[in-house]
Scaffold this motif. Structure first.
Motif, mmCIF file in Angstrom:
data_model
loop_
_atom_site.group_PDB
_atom_site.id
_atom_site.type_symbol
_atom_site.label_atom_id
_atom_site.label_comp_id
_atom_site.label_asym_id
_atom_site.label_seq_id
_atom_site.Cartn_x
_atom_site.Cartn_y
_atom_site.Cartn_z
ATOM 1 N N ALA A 162 0.714 -1.128 -0.074
ATOM 2 C CA ALA A 162 0.076 0.063 -0.060
ATOM 3 C C ALA A 162 0.889 1.170 0.207
ATOM 4 O O ALA A 162 1.464 1.642 1.066
ATOM 5 C CB ALA A 162 -0.694 0.056 1.225
ATOM 6 N N ASN A 163 1.196 1.807 -1.204
ATOM 7 C CA ASN A 163 2.165 2.950 -1.251
ATOM 8 C C ASN A 163 1.344 4.035 -1.111
ATOM 9 O O ASN A 163 0.425 4.582 -1.830
ATOM 10 C CB ASN A 163 2.660 2.854 -2.615
ATOM 11 N N GLN A 164 1.606 4.590 0.277
ATOM 12 C CA GLN A 164 1.030 6.140 0.577
ATOM 13 C C GLN A 164 1.528 7.027 -0.281
ATOM 14 O O GLN A 164 0.898 8.285 -0.291
ATOM 15 C CB GLN A 164 0.877 6.153 2.091
ATOM 16 N N ARG A 165 2.881 7.148 -0.793
ATOM 17 C CA ARG A 165 3.609 8.322 -1.317
ATOM 18 C C ARG A 165 2.822 8.712 -2.627
ATOM 19 O O ARG A 165 2.805 9.606 -2.978
ATOM 20 C CB ARG A 165 4.919 8.089 -1.355
ATOM 21 N N ASP A 166 2.364 7.766 -3.431
ATOM 22 C CA ASP A 166 1.751 7.786 -4.661
ATOM 23 C C ASP A 166 0.116 8.549 -4.440
ATOM 24 O O ASP A 166 -0.250 8.846 -5.753
ATOM 25 C CB ASP A 166 1.805 6.620 -5.513
ATOM 26 N N PHE A 167 -0.468 8.593 -3.379
ATOM 27 C CA PHE A 167 -1.626 8.984 -3.199
ATOM 28 C C PHE A 167 -1.565 10.274 -2.839
ATOM 29 O O PHE A 167 -0.997 10.915 -1.945
ATOM 30 C CB PHE A 167 -2.366 8.287 -2.032
ATOM 31 N N ALA A 168 -2.398 11.270 -3.627
ATOM 32 C CA ALA A 168 -2.559 12.626 -3.498
ATOM 33 C C ALA A 168 -4.103 12.985 -3.603
ATOM 34 O O ALA A 168 -4.794 12.588 -4.381
ATOM 35 C CB ALA A 168 -1.792 13.416 -4.568
ATOM 36 N N TYR A 169 -4.580 13.524 -2.534
ATOM 37 C CA TYR A 169 -5.975 13.985 -2.502
ATOM 38 C C TYR A 169 -6.258 15.179 -3.106
ATOM 39 O O TYR A 169 -5.510 16.203 -2.663
ATOM 40 C CB TYR A 169 -6.376 14.026 -0.994
ATOM 41 N N ASN A 170 -6.897 15.184 -4.031
ATOM 42 C CA ASN A 170 -7.594 16.439 -4.780
ATOM 43 C C ASN A 170 -8.762 16.993 -4.341
ATOM 44 O O ASN A 170 -9.820 16.390 -4.888
ATOM 45 C CB ASN A 170 -7.405 16.697 -6.100
ATOM 46 N N PRO A 171 -9.069 17.999 -3.718
ATOM 47 C CA PRO A 171 -10.467 18.560 -3.263
ATOM 48 C C PRO A 171 -11.137 18.707 -4.614
ATOM 49 O O PRO A 171 -10.767 19.226 -5.660
ATOM 50 C CB PRO A 171 -10.325 19.511 -2.346
#
Length: 147
Positions: free
Chosen positions: A123-132
């Motif tokens: 589960a790679n958290q570094r590749d996840f980006a949240y865009n509102p």
């Protein structure tokens, strides 16, 4: 008035037999005569007015040695419970759990082509980006009613 141990044991056996008959009604395909017999047996076993001797006789005729069957079922479930308890208690030796920014990441070793072990993050958290969202999407409902 307290119930004696024999009364409690009888109630346990009675409830087991009732449960088995109800499961039979639900799970098995029966002809109408068999279903009627099972329903009649259930009615007698659930009755408050039926004598204890009649209930015991019915339980014996329907299930044979129901006490042995109850013990067998209890042993089967205790073994399954014990196996589940062991599998929960002993984690996989090739896995480690790391906590990073309030998210759990599972890290395990993977052998590459040369035979060397490399860490692999599932589960790679570094590749996840949240865009509102700008919430620009709207349903196009008309206010006018068609008559």
């Amino acid at each position: 008035m307290e119930k004696s141990e024999a009364d409690q044991q009888f109630e346990l056996e009675l409830y087991w037999c009732i449960q088995q008959l109800e499961n039979t009604l639900v799970t098995k395909k029966m002809n109408p005569k068999q279903a009627q017999d099972v329903t009649q047996s259930l009615k007698v076993l659930k009755s408050q007015k039926a004598p204890l001797v009649k209930k015991r006789q019915l339980m014996r005729m329907t299930f044979g040695d129901y006490r042995a069957k109850m013990l067998e079922e209890q042993k089967k479930f205790s073994k399954a419970y014990h196996r589940a308890e062991i599998s929960i208690a002993s984690p996989n030796k090739n896995s480690r759990y790391l906590r990073k920014k309030s998210a759990f990441v599972k890290v395990r070793s993977i052998r590459n082509n040369e035979g060397e072990e490399e860490p692999h993050i599932e589960a790679n958290q570094r590749d996840f980006a949240y865009n509102p969202s700008d919430n620009s999407f709207r349903f196009n409902f008309s206010d006018t009613e068609t008559k």
